[in-house]
Design a protein around this motif. Structure first.
Motif, PDB file in Angstrom:
ATOM      1  N   ILE A 209      65.251 106.873  46.569  1.00  0.00           N
ATOM      2  CA  ILE A 209      64.397 108.065  46.466  1.00  0.00           C
ATOM      3  C   ILE A 209      64.570 108.720  45.096  1.00  0.00           C
ATOM      4  CG2 ILE A 209      66.024 109.782  47.405  1.00  0.00           C
ATOM      5  CD1 ILE A 209      62.307 109.582  48.287  1.00  0.00           C
ATOM      6  N   ASN A 210      65.771 108.604  44.514  1.00  0.00           N
ATOM      7  CA  ASN A 210      66.004 109.157  43.173  1.00  0.00           C
ATOM      8  C   ASN A 210      65.173 108.433  42.119  1.00  0.00           C
ATOM      9  OD1 ASN A 210      67.819 111.046  44.085  1.00  0.00           O
ATOM     10  ND2 ASN A 210      69.640 109.906  43.478  1.00  0.00           N
ATOM     11  N   VAL A 211      65.129 107.099  42.224  1.00  0.00           N
ATOM     12  CA  VAL A 211      64.356 106.321  41.259  1.00  0.00           C
ATOM     13  C   VAL A 211      62.860 106.585  41.432  1.00  0.00           C
ATOM     14  CG1 VAL A 211      63.735 103.993  40.492  1.00  0.00           C
ATOM     15  CG2 VAL A 211      66.116 104.527  41.021  1.00  0.00           C
ATOM     16  N   LEU A 212      62.417 106.686  42.680  1.00  0.00           N
ATOM     17  CA  LEU A 212      61.006 106.998  42.938  1.00  0.00           C
ATOM     18  C   LEU A 212      60.639 108.366  42.363  1.00  0.00           C
ATOM     19  CD1 LEU A 212      60.543 105.760  46.626  1.00  0.00           C
ATOM     20  CD2 LEU A 212      59.394 104.855  44.597  1.00  0.00           C
ATOM     21  N   LYS A 213      61.511 109.325  42.554  1.00  0.00           N
ATOM     22  CA  LYS A 213      61.287 110.681  42.028  1.00  0.00           C
ATOM     23  C   LYS A 213      61.174 110.653  40.504  1.00  0.00           C
ATOM     24  CE  LYS A 213      64.877 113.175  41.494  1.00  0.00           C
ATOM     25  NZ  LYS A 213      66.132 113.938  41.730  1.00  0.00           N
ATOM     26  N   GLU A 214      62.082 109.939  39.865  1.00  0.00           N
ATOM     27  CA  GLU A 214      62.074 109.844  38.409  1.00  0.00           C
ATOM     28  C   GLU A 214      60.827 109.125  37.917  1.00  0.00           C
ATOM     29  OE1 GLU A 214      63.172 109.960  34.393  1.00  0.00           O
ATOM     30  OE2 GLU A 214      63.877 111.113  36.116  1.00  0.00           O
ATOM     31  N   LEU A 215      60.465 108.045  38.600  1.00  0.00           N
ATOM     32  CA  LEU A 215      59.308 107.240  38.197  1.00  0.00           C
ATOM     33  C   LEU A 215      58.023 108.058  38.275  1.00  0.00           C
ATOM     34  CD1 LEU A 215      58.292 104.388  37.425  1.00  0.00           C
ATOM     35  CD2 LEU A 215      58.035 103.930  39.868  1.00  0.00           C
ATOM     36  N   LEU A 216      57.843 108.789  39.374  1.00  0.00           N
ATOM     37  CA  LEU A 216      56.617 109.572  39.559  1.00  0.00           C
ATOM     38  C   LEU A 216      56.576 110.781  38.639  1.00  0.00           C
ATOM     39  CD1 LEU A 216      56.369 107.689  42.009  1.00  0.00           C
ATOM     40  CD2 LEU A 216      55.514 109.621  43.315  1.00  0.00           C
ATOM     41  N   SER A 217      57.741 111.305  38.267  1.00  0.00           N
ATOM     42  CA  SER A 217      57.760 112.441  37.344  1.00  0.00           C
ATOM     43  C   SER A 217      57.362 112.004  35.931  1.00  0.00           C
ATOM     44  CB  SER A 217      59.146 113.095  37.314  1.00  0.00           C
ATOM     45  OG  SER A 217      60.093 112.226  36.719  1.00  0.00           O
ATOM     46  N   CYS A 218      57.572 110.701  35.628  1.00  0.00           N
ATOM     47  CA  CYS A 218      57.178 110.169  34.323  1.00  0.00           C
ATOM     48  C   CYS A 218      55.670 109.942  34.253  1.00  0.00           C
ATOM     49  CB  CYS A 218      57.899 108.851  34.040  1.00  0.00           C
ATOM     50  SG  CYS A 218      59.680 108.994  33.864  1.00  0.00           S
ATOM     51  N   ASP A 219      55.096 109.467  35.362  1.00  0.00           N
ATOM     52  CA  ASP A 219      53.665 109.167  35.396  1.00  0.00           C
ATOM     53  C   ASP A 219      53.179 109.257  36.838  1.00  0.00           C
ATOM     54  OD1 ASP A 219      51.092 108.163  35.256  1.00  0.00           O
ATOM     55  OD2 ASP A 219      51.590 106.566  33.841  1.00  0.00           O
ATOM     56  N   GLN A 220      52.300 110.228  37.105  1.00  0.00           N
ATOM     57  CA  GLN A 220      51.834 110.448  38.477  1.00  0.00           C
ATOM     58  C   GLN A 220      50.920 109.338  38.986  1.00  0.00           C
ATOM     59  OE1 GLN A 220      50.139 114.372  38.661  1.00  0.00           O
ATOM     60  NE2 GLN A 220      52.133 115.382  38.731  1.00  0.00           N
ATOM     61  N   HIS A 221      50.462 108.466  38.091  1.00  0.00           N
ATOM     62  CA  HIS A 221      49.636 107.344  38.539  1.00  0.00           C
ATOM     63  C   HIS A 221      50.408 106.431  39.492  1.00  0.00           C
ATOM     64  CE1 HIS A 221      47.078 108.424  35.030  1.00  0.00           C
ATOM     65  NE2 HIS A 221      46.133 108.079  35.881  1.00  0.00           N
ATOM     66  N   TYR A 222      51.732 106.389  39.302  1.00  0.00           N
ATOM     67  CA  TYR A 222      52.544 105.572  40.207  1.00  0.00           C
ATOM     68  C   TYR A 222      52.521 106.152  41.624  1.00  0.00           C
ATOM     69  CZ  TYR A 222      54.268 103.331  35.966  1.00  0.00           C
ATOM     70  OH  TYR A 222      54.345 102.645  34.772  1.00  0.00           O
ATOM     71  N   GLY A 223      52.223 107.443  41.734  1.00  0.00           N
ATOM     72  CA  GLY A 223      52.106 108.060  43.051  1.00  0.00           C
ATOM     73  C   GLY A 223      50.963 107.460  43.858  1.00  0.00           C
ATOM     74  N   GLU A 224      49.862 107.125  43.168  1.00  0.00           N
ATOM     75  CA  GLU A 224      48.729 106.485  43.841  1.00  0.00           C
ATOM     76  C   GLU A 224      49.111 105.087  44.324  1.00  0.00           C
ATOM     77  OE1 GLU A 224      44.936 106.765  41.782  1.00  0.00           O
ATOM     78  OE2 GLU A 224      45.771 108.328  40.493  1.00  0.00           O
ATOM     79  N   HIS A 225      49.866 104.359  43.498  1.00  0.00           N
ATOM     80  CA  HIS A 225      50.311 103.021  43.884  1.00  0.00           C
ATOM     81  C   HIS A 225      51.263 103.100  45.074  1.00  0.00           C
ATOM     82  CE1 HIS A 225      49.687 101.990  39.357  1.00  0.00           C
ATOM     83  NE2 HIS A 225      48.543 102.138  40.006  1.00  0.00           N
ATOM     84  N   LEU A 226      52.133 104.117  45.049  1.00  0.00           N
ATOM     85  CA  LEU A 226      53.094 104.296  46.137  1.00  0.00           C
ATOM     86  C   LEU A 226      52.375 104.653  47.437  1.00  0.00           C
ATOM     87  CD1 LEU A 226      56.086 104.499  47.018  1.00  0.00           C
ATOM     88  CD2 LEU A 226      56.034 106.902  46.324  1.00  0.00           C
ATOM     89  N   ALA A 227      51.388 105.529  47.348  1.00  0.00           N
ATOM     90  CA  ALA A 227      50.655 105.972  48.539  1.00  0.00           C
ATOM     91  C   ALA A 227      49.899 104.830  49.203  1.00  0.00           C
ATOM     92  CB  ALA A 227      49.682 107.087  48.165  1.00  0.00           C
ATOM     93  N   ALA A 228      49.603 103.787  48.430  1.00  0.00           N
ATOM     94  CA  ALA A 228      48.851 102.656  48.980  1.00  0.00           C
ATOM     95  C   ALA A 228      49.704 101.767  49.881  1.00  0.00           C
ATOM     96  CB  ALA A 228      48.263 101.829  47.839  1.00  0.00           C
ATOM     97  N   LEU A 229      51.023 101.966  49.863  1.00  0.00           N
ATOM     98  CA  LEU A 229      51.923 101.144  50.675  1.00  0.00           C
ATOM     99  C   LEU A 229      52.022 101.696  52.096  1.00  0.00           C
ATOM    100  CD1 LEU A 229      54.801 100.577  48.087  1.00  0.00           C
ATOM    101  CD2 LEU A 229      52.907  99.052  48.626  1.00  0.00           C
TER     102      LEU A 229
END
Length: 409
Positions: A209-229
């Motif tokens: 969850i820490n890595v996910l938090k860091e990744l999404l804070s860098c670029d919110q586009h990854y949030g869309e990719h994550l939501a698709a799972l």
């Protein structure tokens, strides 16, 4: 009597007993940690002599360290503990060699070889902060992220051990460089991290969850990719509903914030239907500042949708809690609260009446007087205009027990 430490045992910078004495090009000896910080801060001179340093090499002063250790042993009766013999810091060459092994193991999908290399990196990182800086400076995050993507693409079950270890060491390599973001933001990598969130090992869940938090804070586009799972929304919701760790709960709220900040309305709708608005409202009645800010941010984002506003208005806690948080937590929390109230005011006039009853008019008036951002000021001004016609005959109530509050209509 107070024990006096010999002057030549004391670091000239930190003024405490040296644990790892090193001598620099000026001939003066310092504690390694202190002189490294001095140099990292952009200084190019010796702190004592003020002369420009010919090199930044730090040579271990073994003789002095041995004298300090002997002195510590002699004064054990005074409560002095013997300083441990410091480990030799890792070099860039050593780090590069191990990272080359990681890349080679990744190419061959050699889990055992990669695991050995990652264990070395983990061991070095645990030894000192200096080692961590050296490892990160050699682009370890990018190399490890590439390995993570490769093994995740191969098989999650078969490569679980090496994937868990990579995720563990990645936790002290933030902020992530662009290359690392690209590899960790891939579909296989994201799927693996979501898989880890289901683990029974709380440390694996925390690292993921820490890595996910860091990744999404860098670029919110990854949030869309994550939501698709599949299933990720339910997992994050459960971390908030049934907390297993305060840090995991907070990180989950932060991840959700980045996810609902994307234009994907489907993600917002799913969280709304799960009951996230009510869950967050209850959780921030008494919560620490940072968590409250992120939770209010999520509520504000969910109130952008019609269903989100309906769910918020349907909760008796919504208006009392949102009004209470104005000027009580932080400037950011105030902005989110005002924004959410402004969005709720579009529902029906009962919202305005309830806002008046819990003291919104006075709070908004005070907010404009003390100052806020232009956007918040504009919303507060509009709310005051909407509230003003309903003021006559309405009393402001100060509700303290939000859990048992009931509407008067």
């Amino acid at each position: 009597m107070e024990l006096e430490i010999p002057r030549h045992f004391i670091c000239p910078i930190a003024l405490h007993l040296m644990k790892d004495p090193v001598t620099i090009s000026s001939g003066i000896t310092y504690d390694r940690e202190s002189i490294e910080k001095w140099l990292q801060d952009g200084n190019f001179t010796c702190p004592v002599t003020n002369q420009v340093l010919r090199s930044f090499d730090q040579i271990p002063n073994h003789s002095l360290r041995k004298l300090i250790q002997d002195w510590c042993v002699e004064n054990r009766s005074h409560g002095i503990e013997r300083i441990p013999t410091p480990r030799i810091p890792v070099s860039s060459a050593e780090v590069s060699e191990v990272l080359f092994s990681v890349s080679d193991s990744k190419r061959r999908l050699d889990q055992c070889g990669c695991l050995d290399s990652v264990h070395k990196i983990k061991k070095w990182g645990l030894e000192s902060e200096r080692n961590r800086r050296c490892i990160v400076a050699n682009d370890a995050a990018g190399v490890l992220a590439a390995a993570f993507d490769a093994f995740a693409s191969d098989s999650l079950e078969k490569n679980a051990n090496v994937l868990e270890e990579i995720m563990c060491v990645m936790n002290w390599m933030f902020p992530l460089a662009q290359e690392a973001q690209l590899y960790l933001g891939s579909k296989p990598s994201l799927r693996c991290m979501v898989w880890f969130l289901k683990s029974k090992d709380i440390s694996v869940q925390q690292n993921s969850i820490n890595v996910l938090k860091e990744l999404l804070s860098c670029d919110q586009h990854y949030g869309e990719h994550l939501a698709a799972l599949d299933g990720v929304n339910g997992i994050l919701f459960k971390f908030i509903k049934d907390p297993i760790s305060p840090s995991i709960t907070k990180a989950s709220v932060m991840v959700i914030y980045h996810m609902v900040s994307s234009p994907n309305e489907k993600t917002k709708a799913e969280f709304v239907e799960m009951g996230l608005v009510s869950l967050l409202l209850e959780s921030i009645i008494e919560s620490e500042k940072s968590y409250c800010e992120w939770a209010l941010g999520v509520i504000d984002k969910l109130c952008e949708t019609k269903r989100g506003r309906e769910f918020a208005y349907g909760d008796a806690l919504a208006m009392p809690v949102l009004v209470k948080k104005i000027l009580r937590v932080s400037e950011l929390a105030t902005e989110y609260s005002v924004s959410a109230i402004w969005k709720l005011s579009k529902c029906e006039e009962k919202v305005l009446i309830e806002a008046l009853q819990v003291g919104a008019f006075q709070k908004l008036l005070l907010l404009i007087q003390v100052g806020c951002s232009d956007e918040t000021k504009e919303k507060a001004t509009e709310l005051l205009k909407l509230l003003n016609p309903y003021r006559p005959g309405l009393e402001c109530i100060d509700s303290l027990d939000f859990k048992n509050i009931k509407r008067s209509f």
